[in-house]
Design a protein around this motif. Structure first.
Motif, mmCIF file in Angstrom:
data_model
loop_
_atom_site.group_PDB
_atom_site.id
_atom_site.type_symbol
_atom_site.label_atom_id
_atom_site.label_comp_id
_atom_site.label_asym_id
_atom_site.label_seq_id
_atom_site.Cartn_x
_atom_site.Cartn_y
_atom_site.Cartn_z
ATOM 1 N N SER A 54 0.816 -1.212 0.000
ATOM 2 C CA SER A 54 0.000 0.000 0.000
ATOM 3 C C SER A 54 0.854 1.268 0.000
ATOM 4 C CB SER A 54 -0.966 -0.002 1.186
ATOM 5 O OG SER A 54 -0.239 -0.092 2.378
ATOM 6 N N ARG A 55 2.154 1.115 0.308
ATOM 7 C CA ARG A 55 3.046 2.270 0.228
ATOM 8 C C ARG A 55 3.276 2.651 -1.236
ATOM 9 N NH1 ARG A 55 6.850 0.758 4.059
ATOM 10 N NH2 ARG A 55 8.046 -0.310 2.478
ATOM 11 N N SER A 56 3.449 1.642 -2.099
ATOM 12 C CA SER A 56 3.768 1.916 -3.502
ATOM 13 C C SER A 56 2.534 2.058 -4.379
ATOM 14 C CB SER A 56 4.634 0.788 -4.066
ATOM 15 O OG SER A 56 5.762 0.600 -3.254
ATOM 16 N N VAL A 57 1.533 1.268 -4.111
ATOM 17 C CA VAL A 57 0.326 1.272 -4.940
ATOM 18 C C VAL A 57 -0.800 1.835 -4.086
ATOM 19 C CG1 VAL A 57 -1.154 -0.125 -6.416
ATOM 20 C CG2 VAL A 57 1.168 -0.889 -5.933
ATOM 21 N N VAL A 58 -1.568 2.751 -4.663
ATOM 22 C CA VAL A 58 -2.670 3.325 -3.883
ATOM 23 C C VAL A 58 -3.783 2.286 -3.794
ATOM 24 C CG1 VAL A 58 -4.242 5.268 -3.646
ATOM 25 C CG2 VAL A 58 -2.050 5.565 -4.790
ATOM 26 N N MET A 59 -3.770 1.581 -2.695
ATOM 27 C CA MET A 59 -4.701 0.476 -2.547
ATOM 28 C C MET A 59 -4.967 0.301 -1.059
ATOM 29 S SD MET A 59 -6.061 -1.779 -4.700
ATOM 30 C CE MET A 59 -4.991 -2.300 -6.032
ATOM 31 N N SER A 60 -6.226 0.092 -0.716
ATOM 32 C CA SER A 60 -6.561 -0.091 0.694
ATOM 33 C C SER A 60 -5.891 -1.354 1.234
ATOM 34 C CB SER A 60 -8.080 -0.219 0.853
ATOM 35 O OG SER A 60 -8.385 -0.834 2.072
ATOM 36 N N GLU A 61 -5.343 -1.235 2.455
ATOM 37 C CA GLU A 61 -4.720 -2.411 3.074
ATOM 38 C C GLU A 61 -5.749 -3.520 3.250
ATOM 39 O OE1 GLU A 61 -3.497 0.044 6.132
ATOM 40 O OE2 GLU A 61 -1.557 0.484 5.217
ATOM 41 N N GLY A 62 -6.989 -3.090 3.414
ATOM 42 C CA GLY A 62 -8.066 -4.061 3.579
ATOM 43 C C GLY A 62 -8.293 -4.933 2.349
ATOM 44 N N THR A 63 -7.791 -4.513 1.191
ATOM 45 C CA THR A 63 -7.943 -5.332 -0.016
ATOM 46 C C THR A 63 -6.875 -6.408 -0.084
ATOM 47 O OG1 THR A 63 -8.556 -3.240 -1.030
ATOM 48 C CG2 THR A 63 -8.393 -5.117 -2.483
ATOM 49 N N VAL A 64 -5.728 -6.109 0.549
ATOM 50 C CA VAL A 64 -4.588 -7.015 0.410
ATOM 51 C C VAL A 64 -4.754 -8.268 1.272
ATOM 52 C CG1 VAL A 64 -2.082 -7.162 0.390
ATOM 53 C CG2 VAL A 64 -3.174 -4.975 -0.001
ATOM 54 N N TYR A 65 -5.244 -8.098 2.500
ATOM 55 C CA TYR A 65 -5.376 -9.265 3.393
ATOM 56 C C TYR A 65 -6.275 -10.362 2.818
ATOM 57 C CZ TYR A 65 -2.672 -7.472 7.322
ATOM 58 O OH TYR A 65 -1.648 -7.049 8.126
ATOM 59 N N PRO A 66 -7.483 -10.030 2.373
ATOM 60 C CA PRO A 66 -8.306 -11.102 1.791
ATOM 61 C C PRO A 66 -7.656 -11.737 0.561
ATOM 62 C CG PRO A 66 -9.657 -9.207 2.276
ATOM 63 C CD PRO A 66 -8.242 -8.778 2.451
ATOM 64 N N LEU A 67 -6.938 -10.921 -0.204
ATOM 65 C CA LEU A 67 -6.245 -11.457 -1.377
ATOM 66 C C LEU A 67 -5.208 -12.498 -0.958
ATOM 67 C CD1 LEU A 67 -5.568 -11.083 -4.532
ATOM 68 C CD2 LEU A 67 -3.611 -9.821 -3.660
ATOM 69 N N MET A 68 -4.463 -12.189 0.123
ATOM 70 C CA MET A 68 -3.447 -13.131 0.596
ATOM 71 C C MET A 68 -4.088 -14.439 1.021
ATOM 72 S SD MET A 68 -1.257 -10.213 2.361
ATOM 73 C CE MET A 68 -0.665 -11.056 3.800
ATOM 74 N N LYS A 69 -5.242 -14.324 1.639
ATOM 75 C CA LYS A 69 -5.955 -15.540 2.041
ATOM 76 C C LYS A 69 -6.345 -16.359 0.814
ATOM 77 C CE LYS A 69 -7.463 -16.461 6.261
ATOM 78 N NZ LYS A 69 -6.175 -16.166 6.699
ATOM 79 N N ARG A 70 -6.818 -15.659 -0.207
ATOM 80 C CA ARG A 70 -7.214 -16.357 -1.432
ATOM 81 C C ARG A 70 -6.009 -17.028 -2.091
ATOM 82 N NH1 ARG A 70 -7.822 -15.127 -6.708
ATOM 83 N NH2 ARG A 70 -7.315 -12.926 -6.510
#
Lengths: 127, 198
Positions: A54-70
């Motif tokens: 989220s530091r480099s790409v403007v993206m909510s941290e909340g989007t990354v966690y579920p993605l990691m789970k997937r």
């Protein structure tokens, strides 16, 4: 400038139509690429990984966690616990062989796509 | 929003996930608050970075659902697919069955008409010939020779109709068979519609 931005948006729309060549869920695909790229370099714990993305790409941290789970469900990532200096043991993410394959595939797609966009912006496209 | 408040709201929206899954998610997000806190980031800022807990829970649920649908052929998933299939079958039945039945009735009447014409035509032609050879033997026909030709014409017309409609029936049967096979393929998931979309 506005014209070119519209061009890129249009290209993205086309890219998501042509599902045989480009990942249909393009934005999610890019995020996936970022996560896999970081983990291909080194194992990370959740906060480390999410804040890097989220530091480099403007993206909510909340989007990354579920993605990691997937990604873990799909067998592209593994997790393991590791002792930390501060507080309880941390859950680390590690990329699997399948994850590396997927990373290579997404990277190739990404390179081809950005090359195409660059060609348009720089006017190198053969008419 | 404090971390406790965030966690309560998140856990509340995860209640229909399995216990293990829910605990994993809660631990993960709690670790995020802990690790962020130890780097001097406030709970407020961390919560803002994660976005509303309801949205986060929704994305977790979506990730879980897509995994369930694609990987595990559990009883529940299979049942869902079967129900969807039955639903589609019912739709087909309601819309297609009357058309199929009507076409079948038309076809059957063509076959019967053709068959009857061929049979009756042939029989009366034979009768006419018999009455030419043996006048007054069985029955008397006013114009026996004309009758032979007319009856043969009717018989051959009936024969053509019969052959034609039987051929048509074969093609129609093949079409129905293919239609049914396609349906079965769709229902059994061999032919996926929009496989990429979750």
């Amino acid at each position: 400038m506005r014209y070119k931005v519209l061009d890129i948006v249009w290209l993205l729309a086309i890219a998501s139509e042509r599902s045989d060549r480009v990942n249909p869920q393009f934005k999610k695909g890019v995020l996936e690429l970022c996560v896999l790229a970081l983990l291909a370099r080194k194992d990370c714990y959740g906060f480390e990984l999410v804040s890097s993305v989220s530091r480099s790409v403007v993206m909510s941290e909340g989007t990354v966690y579920p993605l990691m789970k997937r990604l873990r469900d799909e067998g592209l990532l593994n997790t393991y616990l590791k002792e930390s200096n501060e507080g309880p043991p941390r859950k680390y993410y590690k990329i699997t062989d399948g994850g590396r394959d997927k990373f290579a595939r997404l990277l190739a797609e990404w390179r081809a796509f950005t090359q195409g966009v660059d060609d348009i912006i720089e006017g190198r496209q053969s008419a | 929003m404090t971390r406790a408040e965030y966690m309560i709201r998140l856990a509340d929206k995860l209640h229909n996930l399995p216990e293990i899954r829910r605990r994993e998610i809660v631990e993960e997000i709690l670790a995020h608050f802990n690790d962020g806190g130890s780097e001097g980031i406030s709970d407020e800022a961390l919560a803002e970075g994660l976005g509303p807990p309801e949205i986060l829970a929704k994305e977790y649920r979506a990730a879980y659902a897509s995994e369930q649908a694609s990987v595990k052929p559990s009883i529940g998933n299979v049942m869902r697919v079967v129900w969807a299939g039955i639903g589609m079958g019912m739709l087909n039945l309601i819309f297609v069955l009357p058309i199929v039945a009507a076409l079948f009735a038309v076809w059957l009447s063509l076959v019967i008409t053709g068959g009857a014409m061929a049979l009756v035509g042939a029989l009366t032609a034979i009768l006419s010939i018999v009455s030419i050879i043996f006048p007054m033997a069985l029955i008397s026909i006013v114009y026996p020779i004309a009758s032979v030709f007319v009856c043969l014409m009717v018989a051959s017309l009936g024969g053509l109709l019969l052959i034609g409609s039987l051929r048509l029936g074969g093609a129609w049967g093949k079409f129905i068979a293919r239609y049914v096979c396609t349906n079965i393929e769709i229902i059994s998931g061999k032919r996926k519609q929009n496989a990429e979309e979750h």
